[in-house]
Design a protein around this motif. Structure first.
Motif, PDB file in Angstrom:
ATOM      1  N   TYR A  19       0.847  -1.206   0.000  1.00 48.31           N
ATOM      2  CA  TYR A  19       0.000   0.000   0.000  1.00 48.31           C
ATOM      3  C   TYR A  19       0.876   1.247   0.000  1.00 48.31           C
ATOM      4  O   TYR A  19       0.604   2.210  -0.728  1.00 48.31           O
ATOM      5  N   ALA A  23       1.024   4.146  -2.894  1.00 49.84           N
ATOM      6  CA  ALA A  23       0.681   5.557  -2.649  1.00 49.84           C
ATOM      7  C   ALA A  23       1.727   6.504  -3.237  1.00 49.84           C
ATOM      8  O   ALA A  23       1.491   7.706  -3.326  1.00 49.84           O
ATOM      9  N   GLU A  63      -6.457  10.635  -6.276  1.00 51.28           N
ATOM     10  CA  GLU A  63      -6.639  10.104  -4.923  1.00 51.28           C
ATOM     11  C   GLU A  63      -7.345   8.751  -4.954  1.00 51.28           C
ATOM     12  O   GLU A  63      -7.124   7.904  -4.079  1.00 51.28           O
ATOM     13  N   ALA A  64      -8.198   8.581  -5.949  1.00 49.72           N
ATOM     14  CA  ALA A  64      -8.934   7.310  -6.075  1.00 49.72           C
ATOM     15  C   ALA A  64      -7.965   6.143  -6.218  1.00 49.72           C
ATOM     16  O   ALA A  64      -8.239   5.040  -5.737  1.00 49.72           O
ATOM     17  N   ALA A  66      -4.989   5.870  -4.821  1.00 51.73           N
ATOM     18  CA  ALA A  66      -4.493   5.541  -3.480  1.00 51.73           C
ATOM     19  C   ALA A  66      -5.583   4.833  -2.674  1.00 51.73           C
ATOM     20  O   ALA A  66      -5.308   3.911  -1.901  1.00 51.73           O
ATOM     21  N   LEU A  67      -6.825   5.275  -2.901  1.00 55.30           N
ATOM     22  CA  LEU A  67      -7.951   4.665  -2.191  1.00 55.30           C
ATOM     23  C   LEU A  67      -8.116   3.200  -2.607  1.00 55.30           C
ATOM     24  O   LEU A  67      -8.372   2.326  -1.770  1.00 55.30           O
ATOM     25  N   ILE A  68      -7.937   2.941  -3.891  1.00 56.39           N
ATOM     26  CA  ILE A  68      -8.018   1.562  -4.388  1.00 56.39           C
ATOM     27  C   ILE A  68      -6.901   0.727  -3.753  1.00 56.39           C
ATOM     28  O   ILE A  68      -7.120  -0.401  -3.307  1.00 56.39           O
ATOM     29  N   PHE A  70      -5.535   1.230  -0.878  1.00 59.53           N
ATOM     30  CA  PHE A  70      -5.889   0.994   0.526  1.00 59.53           C
ATOM     31  C   PHE A  70      -6.947  -0.100   0.644  1.00 59.53           C
ATOM     32  O   PHE A  70      -6.881  -0.957   1.538  1.00 59.53           O
ATOM     33  N   VAL A  71      -7.918  -0.065  -0.262  1.00 56.92           N
ATOM     34  CA  VAL A  71      -8.993  -1.062  -0.227  1.00 56.92           C
ATOM     35  C   VAL A  71      -8.437  -2.469  -0.469  1.00 56.92           C
ATOM     36  O   VAL A  71      -8.825  -3.433   0.203  1.00 56.92           O
TER      37      VAL A  71
END
Lengths: 77, 151
Positions: A19, A23, A63-64, A66-68, A70-71
């Protein structure tokens, strides 16, 4: 001869490391995006509103990623 | 206003209206419209804990948009240099806050990991695409967004 373990990374550690690596890309992307936007606003102040809108949406899209990341990390735990 | 040069770029600022806030407001309105449907999907798919997870994830996404818009709008009024700093560190801090908010509840009985994770990504991207569709139809400025009758 017995093996000497100097460092050990657990599965969770690998997930967190992945992760963290994931990022980096969005970080570079946002830096580039905002840098170019600031340059555009400085060159053409009358277009600042338009540039800021596009910049905000661009930041959110990057940002999406990085969100992916994290998910995937969260689901992989 | 004239074009800023060299070091002036970093001390230049934008005292005009903050379009980020307008975009975030649009996104929040659409999020409120979509939320009941998402909650229903969570409820039907995973029961009450699914609905609670969907609600929690949607609230996180909407709060993230709102905080980002407020921070960028605030920074742009001070200087473009601060805008750059806030955009970069804001990204790190907000991602960290989302990670903490999710990891803090992941072992709770009312949390279902799959709907929580899926809602985080789908809501974020879905609302963004929805907003981008409107913004791109109006020369990238939400104030010029076409009305329902025009579109």
């Amino acid at each position: 001869m017995s093996a000497l373990v100097l460092a050990e990374i657990s599965d969770k550690g690998i997930a967190a490391l992945t992760y963290g690596l994931g990022a980096i890309g969005p970080g570079i992307g946002i830096g580039y995006l905002v840098g170019q936007s600031v340059q555009a606003m400085a060159r053409q102040p009358e277009a600042a509103g338009m540039v800021r809108t596009t910049m905000f949406l661009g930041i959110a899209f990057v940002e999406a990623l990085a969100l992916i990341g994290f998910v995937v990390f969260f689901l992989g735990q | 206003m004239t074009a800023a040069t060299g070091a002036e770029v970093f001390v230049a600022r934008d005292l005009g209206p903050a379009p980020e806030r307008q975009v975030a407001k649009d996104i929040l309105k659409r999020g409120a419209l979509v939320l009941p449907v998402a909650l229903l999907v969570g409820l039907l798919g995973w029961g009450p804990s699914g609905a609670a997870s969907v609600g929690y994830a949607a609230a996180l996404v909407l709060a993230n948009f709102w905080v980002a818009a407020r921070l960028l709008g605030w920074a742009a009024r001070i200087s473009y240099g601060l805008l750059m700093g806030v955009a970069l560190f804001g990204f790190l801090v907000r991602m960290a806050l989302i990670a903490v908010a999710v990891l803090a509840v992941k072992d709770q009985a009312w949390v279902e990991p799959v709907p929580l994770a899926v809602t985080l990504v789908v809501t974020h991207l879905g609302l963004l695409f929805w907003e981008t569709r409107f913004v791109s139809a109006s020369l990238a400025f939400p104030g010029l967004k076409p009305s329902l009758q025009e579109s």
